[in-house]
Scaffold this motif. Structure first.
Motif, PDB file in Angstrom:
ATOM      1  N   ALA A 209       3.575   5.918  -5.486  1.00 39.72           N
ATOM      2  CA  ALA A 209       3.391   6.093  -6.930  1.00 39.72           C
ATOM      3  C   ALA A 209       2.240   7.052  -7.226  1.00 39.72           C
ATOM      4  CB  ALA A 209       3.131   4.739  -7.577  1.00 39.72           C
ATOM      5  N   GLN A 210       1.273   7.146  -6.310  1.00 43.38           N
ATOM      6  CA  GLN A 210       0.136   8.046  -6.520  1.00 43.38           C
ATOM      7  C   GLN A 210       0.521   9.503  -6.299  1.00 43.38           C
ATOM      8  OE1 GLN A 210      -2.517   5.372  -3.976  1.00 43.38           O
ATOM      9  NE2 GLN A 210      -4.042   6.480  -5.138  1.00 43.38           N
TER      10      GLN A 210
ATOM     11  N   GLN B 219       0.826  -1.204   0.000  1.00 38.21           N
ATOM     12  CA  GLN B 219       0.000   0.000   0.000  1.00 38.21           C
ATOM     13  C   GLN B 219       0.862   1.257   0.000  1.00 38.21           C
ATOM     14  OE1 GLN B 219      -2.530  -0.684   3.355  1.00 38.21           O
ATOM     15  NE2 GLN B 219      -4.091  -1.678   2.133  1.00 38.21           N
TER      16      GLN B 219
ATOM     17  N   GLN C 137       3.839   1.465  -1.234  1.00 36.55           N
ATOM     18  CA  GLN C 137       4.448   1.521  -2.563  1.00 36.55           C
ATOM     19  C   GLN C 137       3.494   2.174  -3.562  1.00 36.55           C
ATOM     20  OE1 GLN C 137       5.266  -2.336  -4.203  1.00 36.55           O
ATOM     21  NE2 GLN C 137       7.265  -1.693  -4.987  1.00 36.55           N
ATOM     22  N   THR C 138       2.243   1.712  -3.566  1.00 38.01           N
ATOM     23  CA  THR C 138       1.253   2.287  -4.472  1.00 38.01           C
ATOM     24  C   THR C 138       0.988   3.747  -4.110  1.00 38.01           C
ATOM     25  OG1 THR C 138       0.282   0.119  -4.675  1.00 38.01           O
ATOM     26  CG2 THR C 138      -1.031   1.943  -5.490  1.00 38.01           C
ATOM     27  N   LEU C 139       0.950   4.012  -2.810  1.00 39.89           N
ATOM     28  CA  LEU C 139       0.717   5.375  -2.333  1.00 39.89           C
ATOM     29  C   LEU C 139       1.810   6.314  -2.850  1.00 39.89           C
ATOM     30  CD1 LEU C 139      -1.519   6.504  -0.623  1.00 39.89           C
ATOM     31  CD2 LEU C 139      -0.139   6.135   1.404  1.00 39.89           C
TER      32      LEU C 139
END
Lengths: 336, 343
Positions: free
Chosen positions: A101-102, A95, A97-99
């Motif tokens: 990237a966001q 999460q 990691q995705t955060l």
């Protein structure tokens, strides 16, 4: 007359001036907090996306802090991106990691094992995203909101000493001196007791454990009661958090030794209930304010994005709940 | 399969005759829907997320999902090999419930070896041997002693989880080395190294399972054990080998997990159900509705993309569990209908 008048005028002028000066100074004094107030009112996260990541929401503390953060971001006009890892480290990292990237305007991390999350907090910082934390002392965090453990330790120790009338034996659980907040609380107890020579910490100190904290505390307290069978030989039981306190309180009740009082920290709802029970040995529990921690962390984000410099740590006062005020405290914390 | 056949007539008899036409129609529809529909559904999900969350369809994000799916993917592929060799009956067929616990223990071994001051070489070796050893114990219990895989691997799972507790005292064992940092960093084109790792591993596993005689024998052993035995295939050795392979996969996943989480952490057992679900769901991504390596990869990625897309769209990730459950019910009911029709 003229002179007098002149001089009088002069004096009056001086007086007026000094009064004016005084008024201005007082006004300024009154006004000084005002700008800060105005600013707090002006705090805004309009158009900002704030990443809110938590290790889990299965404890009272996490859930309160997590929800308060989401509410506060919305209140300030921002968009929360909230992710809950459900106490799963793999999920937590994915999460984050995705955060990253966001590319949100900031990330606030609530709890989590430092060694697991720290490399990812660093990656967020390397990606130019400000990282703030709640109860995580990471070098990659710009600001950590946490409870004032010095205050907690002092308040609890003073309550204890005053309750037992400044003399008597106390039993202490000191199993987690390696955990910084627990160490601070313990040191504060020792500092206070130092000036009350008739208060003695029974040696050896007890070691609280995780898991099976309650059962273990129950067993240990039952054993020590057998060692000190006469009433009054033990005045109080102290622990750095309130789960050993829970076990100790149950043991005292079971053994009929309710003259002994117990003290702890964290404000767990089940312990606050015991404090509220007039016949229970649970005397005091210092409650942290998880929701306030969450709100302050988000306000810090707003301050940071408005260009302010943040302190390394922001301390949120904790509230001591004793037999007298436990009802109000519980209400303030939103329990019951 | 043989168990399925014995079940089917009983079930069929329970249903009255007039309904049989509709059922077979339903079965056919299910077959068509499953065979082509799964790919269409996957594409539709990707398309939907791409439109709803513009960031979704970028190389960086796809790379992230691949990397995040690496541990799950490797474990599920290991489990797929066991299911292929043991047959896909959930109760009596091939299953390895110890994979997640094995992964956790292998990770703990890796981190502990690093903590003791050894390098990555010995740690990799220790981790893979741990995985292989646990696989060997499973193989022994199933093939030599003859315990049903479901029970044998359940028991081994508990033993291994206990060993992990003993080794780590249920705490986080941190580990950072150059090799681990390399694994968790970004590789060429800014994609995570773990993403490349997953693709490479899948390529190798696909080559072995789908394109070699050994792979074909695994399928034969699982689907028609009697025929395979009659044809002179070393059935017992193939099944034992599948558990060994699954164990090694768990050891490998352990290494990936140590790099991803900068150490070994608790709670590896939580991984078990997602792994089983992924492997079972994988069958819809194959033409004949059988477990395949690529199917399992797609299934792992589907779950990964769902979780990722939900986060990008700011929808609670807890909903993913619901979607996953719904998919499984769909798949299981459709395959059941299909099997009935074939029988």
């Amino acid at each position: 007359m003229d002179n007098e008048e002149k001089s009088g005028f002069g004096r009056r002028e001086l007086l007026k001036l000094s009064v004016l000066a005084g008024t201005v100074a007082a006004g300024a004094g009154l006004l000084r907090p005002q700008p800060a107030f105005a600013q707090a009112g002006e705090l805004s996260l309009k158009g900002k996306r704030i990443g809110i990541s938590t290790a889990g929401t299965d404890h009272f503390f996490d859930l309160q802090a997590y929800n308060a953060q989401i509410e506060e971001v919305k209140r300030l006009g921002g968009e929360p991106i909230a992710v809950d890892a459900g106490r799963n480290d793999g999920k937590l990292v994915a999460q984050l990691q995705t955060l990253i990237a966001q590319k949100p305007d900031a990330i606030v991390q609530l709890l989590g094992t430092l060694t697991v999350i720290d490399p990812w907090l660093k990656k967020a910082r390397d990606a130019g995203i400000p990282v703030l934390t709640i109860d995580v002392g990471s070098t990659n965090s710009l600001n950590n909101s946490t409870s004032d453990n010095w205050g907690i330790g002092k308040d609890l120790a003073l309550q204890l000493v005053s309750d037992i009338g400044g003399e008597g034996n106390i039993v202490v659980f000191n199993g987690f001196y390696g955990v910084t907040p627990c160490a601070i609380r313990y040191d504060q107890l020792v500092n206070v007791v130092k000036y009350f020579p008739k208060v003695k910490i029974i040696q050896p100190e007890l070691r609280d454990v995780i898991p099976n904290t309650v059962q273990d505390a129950f067993t240990q307290i039952t054993a020590i009661l057998n060692k000190y069978p006469e009433k009054g030989s033990i005045k109080a039981v102290w622990s750095a958090w309130d789960i050993p306190q829970l076990g100790a309180t149950q043991a005292l009740t079971a053994a009929g030794r309710t003259e002994i009082k117990t003290y702890g920290v964290d404000g767990s709802p089940e312990v606050l209930q015991l404090v509220a029970d007039p016949s229970s040995p649970a005397a005091a529990d210092v409650a942290q304010q998880p929701a306030e921690l969450g709100r302050v962390a988000i306000q810090n984000v707003a301050r940071l994005l408005a260009g302010e410099t943040l302190p390394r740590e922001t301390y949120i006062p904790a509230i001591l709940a004793n037999k007298a005020n436990v009802k109000e405290v519980s209400k303030k914390l939103g329990i019951g | 399969m043989s168990v399925d056949v014995s079940f089917t007539p009983t079930l069929g008899a329970e249903n009255a005759a007039p309904q049989s036409r509709r059922r077979s129609w339903g079965g056919q529809a299910a077959a068509i829907a499953l065979r082509g529909g799964s790919f269409v559904a996957f594409a539709a999900i990707l398309l939907y997320f791409s439109l709803a969350a513009p960031f979704f369809f970028t190389l960086g994000n796809i790379g992230n999902v691949l990397g995040q799916s690496a541990i799950l993917g490797v474990l599920a592929i290991g489990l797929t090999v066991v299911i292929i060799a043991g047959g896909s009956n959930v109760v009596t067929g091939g299953i390895d419930l110890s994979v997640a616990a094995n992964m956790g223990f292998s990770a703990a071994v890796y981190a502990s070896v690093i903590q003791l001051g050894y390098g990555d070489g010995p740690a990799v070796l220790a981790s893979l041997s741990t995985g292989a050893l646990i696989g060997a114990v499973n193989a022994f219990a199933v093939v030599v002693v003859g315990v049903v895989p479901l029970l044998a691997t359940l028991a081994v799972m508990n033993v291994v989880a206990g060993l992990e507790l003993v080794l780590t005292q249920n705490t986080v064992v941190p580990a950072t080395t150059d090799f681990l940092s390399f694994l968790s960093a970004a590789g060429p084109f800014g994609l995570p190294v773990l993403a490349y790792g997953l693709l490479a591993f899948t390529a190798v596993a696909t080559a072995v399972v789908q394109f070699t005689p050994t792979g074909l024998r695994l399928y034969a052993t699982g689907e028609f054990p009697d025929a395979a035995r009659a044809a002179g295939l070393p059935v017992r050795r193939l099944i034992a080998g599948s558990f060994l392979a699954s164990g090694v996969c768990a050891g490998l996943a352990g290494i990936l997990s140590v790099s991803y989480l900068s150490g070994s952490t608790t709670g590896a057992g939580d991984m078990l159900l997602p792994v089983v679900v992924t492997a079972l769901l994988g069958t819809v991504f194959s033409r004949r509705l059988v477990p395949t390596i690529t199917g399992t990869l797609l299934s792992a990625l589907l779950v990964g993309f769902l979780v990722n897309g939900f986060q990008l769209m700011n929808i609670s990730s807890t909903l993913v569990n619901g979607v996953q459950g719904l998919l499984i019910i769909l798949v299981v009911s459709a395959t059941t209908l299909l099997r009935r029709q074939e029988a």
